[in-house]
Design a protein around this motif. Structure first.
Motif, PDB file in Angstrom:
ATOM      1  N   TYR A  26       3.695   1.611  14.214  1.00  0.00           N
ATOM      2  CA  TYR A  26       4.234   2.946  14.452  1.00  0.00           C
ATOM      3  C   TYR A  26       4.477   3.277  15.918  1.00  0.00           C
ATOM      4  O   TYR A  26       3.873   4.180  16.484  1.00  0.00           O
ATOM      5  CB  TYR A  26       3.337   3.995  13.776  1.00  0.00           C
ATOM      6  CG  TYR A  26       3.217   3.722  12.283  1.00  0.00           C
ATOM      7  CD1 TYR A  26       4.185   4.168  11.392  1.00  0.00           C
ATOM      8  CD2 TYR A  26       2.172   2.948  11.779  1.00  0.00           C
ATOM      9  CE1 TYR A  26       4.105   3.884  10.041  1.00  0.00           C
ATOM     10  CE2 TYR A  26       2.084   2.653  10.414  1.00  0.00           C
ATOM     11  CZ  TYR A  26       3.051   3.117   9.567  1.00  0.00           C
ATOM     12  OH  TYR A  26       2.984   2.831   8.231  1.00  0.00           O
ATOM     13  N   PHE A  34      10.087   4.055   9.423  1.00  0.00           N
ATOM     14  CA  PHE A  34       9.270   4.513   8.306  1.00  0.00           C
ATOM     15  C   PHE A  34       9.872   5.765   7.653  1.00  0.00           C
ATOM     16  O   PHE A  34       9.829   5.903   6.422  1.00  0.00           O
ATOM     17  CB  PHE A  34       7.805   4.741   8.708  1.00  0.00           C
ATOM     18  CG  PHE A  34       6.963   5.068   7.513  1.00  0.00           C
ATOM     19  CD1 PHE A  34       6.816   4.142   6.478  1.00  0.00           C
ATOM     20  CD2 PHE A  34       6.375   6.310   7.379  1.00  0.00           C
ATOM     21  CE1 PHE A  34       6.097   4.454   5.335  1.00  0.00           C
ATOM     22  CE2 PHE A  34       5.639   6.624   6.235  1.00  0.00           C
ATOM     23  CZ  PHE A  34       5.497   5.692   5.214  1.00  0.00           C
ATOM     24  N   TYR A  43      11.637   2.962  -2.608  1.00  0.00           N
ATOM     25  CA  TYR A  43      10.306   3.393  -2.155  1.00  0.00           C
ATOM     26  C   TYR A  43       9.909   4.667  -2.909  1.00  0.00           C
ATOM     27  O   TYR A  43      10.078   5.787  -2.447  1.00  0.00           O
ATOM     28  CB  TYR A  43      10.275   3.590  -0.640  1.00  0.00           C
ATOM     29  CG  TYR A  43       8.861   3.616  -0.085  1.00  0.00           C
ATOM     30  CD1 TYR A  43       8.105   2.450   0.016  1.00  0.00           C
ATOM     31  CD2 TYR A  43       8.276   4.812   0.305  1.00  0.00           C
ATOM     32  CE1 TYR A  43       6.809   2.472   0.491  1.00  0.00           C
ATOM     33  CE2 TYR A  43       6.965   4.845   0.792  1.00  0.00           C
ATOM     34  CZ  TYR A  43       6.248   3.671   0.880  1.00  0.00           C
ATOM     35  OH  TYR A  43       4.946   3.699   1.346  1.00  0.00           O
ATOM     36  N   GLY A 154      -0.100   9.826   1.094  1.00  0.00           N
ATOM     37  CA  GLY A 154       0.785   8.683   1.304  1.00  0.00           C
ATOM     38  C   GLY A 154       0.210   7.332   0.930  1.00  0.00           C
ATOM     39  O   GLY A 154       0.756   6.309   1.287  1.00  0.00           O
ATOM     40  N   SER A 155      -0.923   7.333   0.224  1.00  0.00           N
ATOM     41  CA  SER A 155      -1.609   6.082  -0.082  1.00  0.00           C
ATOM     42  C   SER A 155      -1.970   5.328   1.194  1.00  0.00           C
ATOM     43  O   SER A 155      -1.996   4.106   1.227  1.00  0.00           O
ATOM     44  CB  SER A 155      -0.764   5.188  -1.010  1.00  0.00           C
ATOM     45  OG  SER A 155      -1.604   4.390  -1.829  1.00  0.00           O
ATOM     46  N   ASN A 156      -2.229   6.092   2.259  1.00  0.00           N
ATOM     47  CA  ASN A 156      -2.608   5.454   3.519  1.00  0.00           C
ATOM     48  C   ASN A 156      -3.938   4.701   3.415  1.00  0.00           C
ATOM     49  O   ASN A 156      -4.150   3.726   4.136  1.00  0.00           O
ATOM     50  CB  ASN A 156      -2.680   6.491   4.648  1.00  0.00           C
ATOM     51  CG  ASN A 156      -1.299   6.825   5.184  1.00  0.00           C
ATOM     52  OD1 ASN A 156      -0.415   5.977   5.241  1.00  0.00           O
ATOM     53  ND2 ASN A 156      -1.095   8.074   5.563  1.00  0.00           N
ATOM     54  N   ASN A 159      -3.829   0.908   3.084  1.00  0.00           N
ATOM     55  CA  ASN A 159      -3.635  -0.024   4.196  1.00  0.00           C
ATOM     56  C   ASN A 159      -4.937  -0.692   4.635  1.00  0.00           C
ATOM     57  O   ASN A 159      -4.916  -1.643   5.391  1.00  0.00           O
ATOM     58  CB  ASN A 159      -3.036   0.692   5.413  1.00  0.00           C
ATOM     59  CG  ASN A 159      -1.524   0.589   5.476  1.00  0.00           C
ATOM     60  OD1 ASN A 159      -0.911   1.081   6.407  1.00  0.00           O
ATOM     61  ND2 ASN A 159      -0.907  -0.043   4.502  1.00  0.00           N
ATOM     62  N   TYR A 199       8.732  -2.744  -1.298  1.00  0.00           N
ATOM     63  CA  TYR A 199       8.402  -3.420  -0.042  1.00  0.00           C
ATOM     64  C   TYR A 199       9.431  -4.485   0.330  1.00  0.00           C
ATOM     65  O   TYR A 199       9.197  -5.300   1.226  1.00  0.00           O
ATOM     66  CB  TYR A 199       6.984  -4.030  -0.144  1.00  0.00           C
ATOM     67  CG  TYR A 199       5.970  -2.928  -0.307  1.00  0.00           C
ATOM     68  CD1 TYR A 199       5.485  -2.253   0.813  1.00  0.00           C
ATOM     69  CD2 TYR A 199       5.569  -2.500  -1.571  1.00  0.00           C
ATOM     70  CE1 TYR A 199       4.604  -1.194   0.680  1.00  0.00           C
ATOM     71  CE2 TYR A 199       4.685  -1.437  -1.720  1.00  0.00           C
ATOM     72  CZ  TYR A 199       4.211  -0.792  -0.593  1.00  0.00           C
ATOM     73  OH  TYR A 199       3.349   0.260  -0.729  1.00  0.00           O
ATOM     74  N   PHE A 209      11.302  -3.007   9.656  1.00  0.00           N
ATOM     75  CA  PHE A 209      10.029  -2.343   9.979  1.00  0.00           C
ATOM     76  C   PHE A 209       8.951  -3.394  10.289  1.00  0.00           C
ATOM     77  O   PHE A 209       8.236  -3.294  11.290  1.00  0.00           O
ATOM     78  CB  PHE A 209       9.640  -1.499   8.763  1.00  0.00           C
ATOM     79  CG  PHE A 209       8.343  -0.746   8.854  1.00  0.00           C
ATOM     80  CD1 PHE A 209       8.190   0.335   9.707  1.00  0.00           C
ATOM     81  CD2 PHE A 209       7.268  -1.088   8.031  1.00  0.00           C
ATOM     82  CE1 PHE A 209       7.007   1.059   9.749  1.00  0.00           C
ATOM     83  CE2 PHE A 209       6.079  -0.370   8.066  1.00  0.00           C
ATOM     84  CZ  PHE A 209       5.948   0.698   8.932  1.00  0.00           C
ATOM     85  N   GLU A 275       0.377  -6.508   6.629  1.00  0.00           N
ATOM     86  CA  GLU A 275       0.012  -5.248   5.972  1.00  0.00           C
ATOM     87  C   GLU A 275      -0.533  -5.477   4.571  1.00  0.00           C
ATOM     88  O   GLU A 275      -0.028  -6.301   3.814  1.00  0.00           O
ATOM     89  CB  GLU A 275       1.237  -4.329   5.884  1.00  0.00           C
ATOM     90  CG  GLU A 275       0.909  -2.940   5.369  1.00  0.00           C
ATOM     91  CD  GLU A 275       2.104  -1.991   5.427  1.00  0.00           C
ATOM     92  OE1 GLU A 275       3.222  -2.405   5.058  1.00  0.00           O
ATOM     93  OE2 GLU A 275       1.901  -0.838   5.852  1.00  0.00           O
ATOM     94  N   SER A 277      -1.203  -3.168   1.160  1.00  0.00           N
ATOM     95  CA  SER A 277      -0.936  -1.862   0.539  1.00  0.00           C
ATOM     96  C   SER A 277      -1.598  -1.866  -0.834  1.00  0.00           C
ATOM     97  O   SER A 277      -0.958  -2.162  -1.848  1.00  0.00           O
ATOM     98  CB  SER A 277       0.566  -1.609   0.404  1.00  0.00           C
ATOM     99  OG  SER A 277       1.199  -1.660   1.663  1.00  0.00           O
TER     100      SER A 277
HETATM  101  C1  AVJ Z   1       2.340   4.525   4.664  1.00  0.00           C
HETATM  102  C2  AVJ Z   1       0.807   2.759   4.575  1.00  0.00           C
HETATM  103  C3  AVJ Z   1       1.340   3.938   2.607  1.00  0.00           C
HETATM  104  O1  AVJ Z   1       1.799   0.749   2.537  1.00  0.00           O
HETATM  105  O2  AVJ Z   1       3.294   1.757   1.339  1.00  0.00           O
HETATM  106  C4  AVJ Z   1       5.899   1.194   3.658  1.00  0.00           C
HETATM  107  C5  AVJ Z   1       3.605   1.771   4.705  1.00  0.00           C
HETATM  108  N1  AVJ Z   1       4.868  -0.389   4.652  1.00  0.00           N
HETATM  109  N2  AVJ Z   1       6.648   0.075   3.573  1.00  0.00           N
HETATM  110  C6  AVJ Z   1       2.695   1.587   2.382  1.00  0.00           C
HETATM  111  C7  AVJ Z   1       4.767   0.885   4.338  1.00  0.00           C
HETATM  112  C8  AVJ Z   1       6.030  -0.882   4.175  1.00  0.00           C
HETATM  113  C9  AVJ Z   1       3.035   2.512   3.550  1.00  0.00           C
HETATM  114  N3  AVJ Z   1       1.886   3.415   3.853  1.00  0.00           N
END
Ligand code: AVJ
Length: 315
Positions: A26, A34, A43, A154-156, A159, A199, A209, A275, A277
């Protein structure tokens, strides 16, 4: 002295298999990409969660059991562009709740934009932005006894690796007072044909990204990644509910960090994990809450059951 960014990146590349922390996606370009991701047809996460706040905010608010005479802090961890939260803020303001909005984000850039747009759209709203990471902020809020509602959307949480998520939930629980609430937005475990395209979108925004992380490393750490020599490759395991994004080296190659003369070697086909998710169901969330004083008191879903807003209470 090496910056935390340099240490984290270099340590990740010394791992085997190699990893890079997703929190570094970010920068200004990553933020903008994003925002584009959130609007992609594939998405589904943002749309599903927005639908919940757009149509069921009153329901969520009733579950929070807030006394209108008692001021409270609405603290949002990882606020981003605030689109979903604004639908929620609007209902709180319309119903005359007495609260202060404290969005926290790693990106000062995102916070500045959010503060500006909030001032325009919600003249009366009391807002204070905080730049930082969630873990630091949890320590800061501990000492403050104002009733709190924490939003973590956001389902953060997804991560984080499972042990990190459990650790985070313990810290969150310890930072709260009895009766405080959490609104936790989590993506649900669902079939591959829905998750993977989210994704790996057809316009290549998610690829850009992911690759932008290498650009950022080149720019900020004087490295010489050749971006075209890496591919974007997401995977998803339906059984565990874990999606992973990788950058794959297209050939045998070396990358030099000119700032401190470190060379990293990549083999053709070698994957760098950038990453995780994770997707959740009730059982997984509850097992992670086991060692905390947080209890699930309600769950609100979108019409397709793609996404859940869990309401947790600190008991
Ligand atoms: C914001 C972390 C929830 O993991 O879905 C979106 C980030 N990475 N596309 C996710 C993300 C690739 C997103 N989050």
């Amino acid at each position: 002295m090496k910056s935390q960014f340099r240490l984290d990146i270099e340590n990740g590349l010394k791992n085997s298999p190699k990893t890079l922390p997703s929190k570094y996606f970010y920068d200004a370009i990553g933020d903008a990409l994003f925002v584009k991701i959130m609007h992609l047809p594939e998405y589904y996460l943002t749309r599903a969660e927005f639908e919940i706040f757009n149509t069921k905010s009153k329901n969520i608010i009733s579950k929070l059991e807030i006394n209108k005479d008692q001021p409270f802090d609405l603290i949002e961890l990882g606020a981003g562009d605030g689109k979903k939260t604004k639908a929620f803020l609007k209902v709180l303001l319309d119903e005359d709740y007495n609260f202060k909005y404290l969005p926290i984000d790693i990106s000062q850039n995102a916070l500045d934009d959010l503060e500006q747009s909030i001032h325009k759209e919600f003249l009366k709203l009391n807002i204070e932005t905080i730049q930082g990471n969630y873990f630091g902020v949890l320590n800061d809020i501990k000492t403050n006894t104002t009733p709190k509602v924490i939003m973590f959307l956001g389902s953060n949480l997804g991560n984080l690796q499972d042990h990190e998520a459990q650790d985070f939930l313990i810290k969150l629980s310890n930072a709260l007072q009895v009766g405080d609430k959490v609104i936790m937005g989590l993506d649900t475990i669902k079939p591959k044909d829905v998750v993977l395209p989210a994704y790996n979108d057809s316009q290549g925004v998610t690829k850009a990204f992911n690759l932008n992380l290498l650009n950022r490393i080149n720019n900020e750490l004087e490295a010489d990644f050749e971006i075209e020599n890496f591919d974007h490759s997401p995977e998803y395991n339906e059984e565990t509910g874990i999606a992973k994004s990788y950058l794959v080296s297209k050939e045998d190659q070396e990358v030099t960090f000119n700032g401190d003369n470190i060379i990293f070697k990549f083999q053709k086909g070698e994957k760098i994990l950038t990453e995780i998710s994770r997707k959740y169901n009730d059982e997984i969330l509850n097992s992670f809450l086991n060692n905390t004083k947080l209890k699930q008191i309600s769950k609100i879903s979108d019409s397709k059951n793609y996404f859940n807003s869990y309401i947790l209470e600190r008991v």
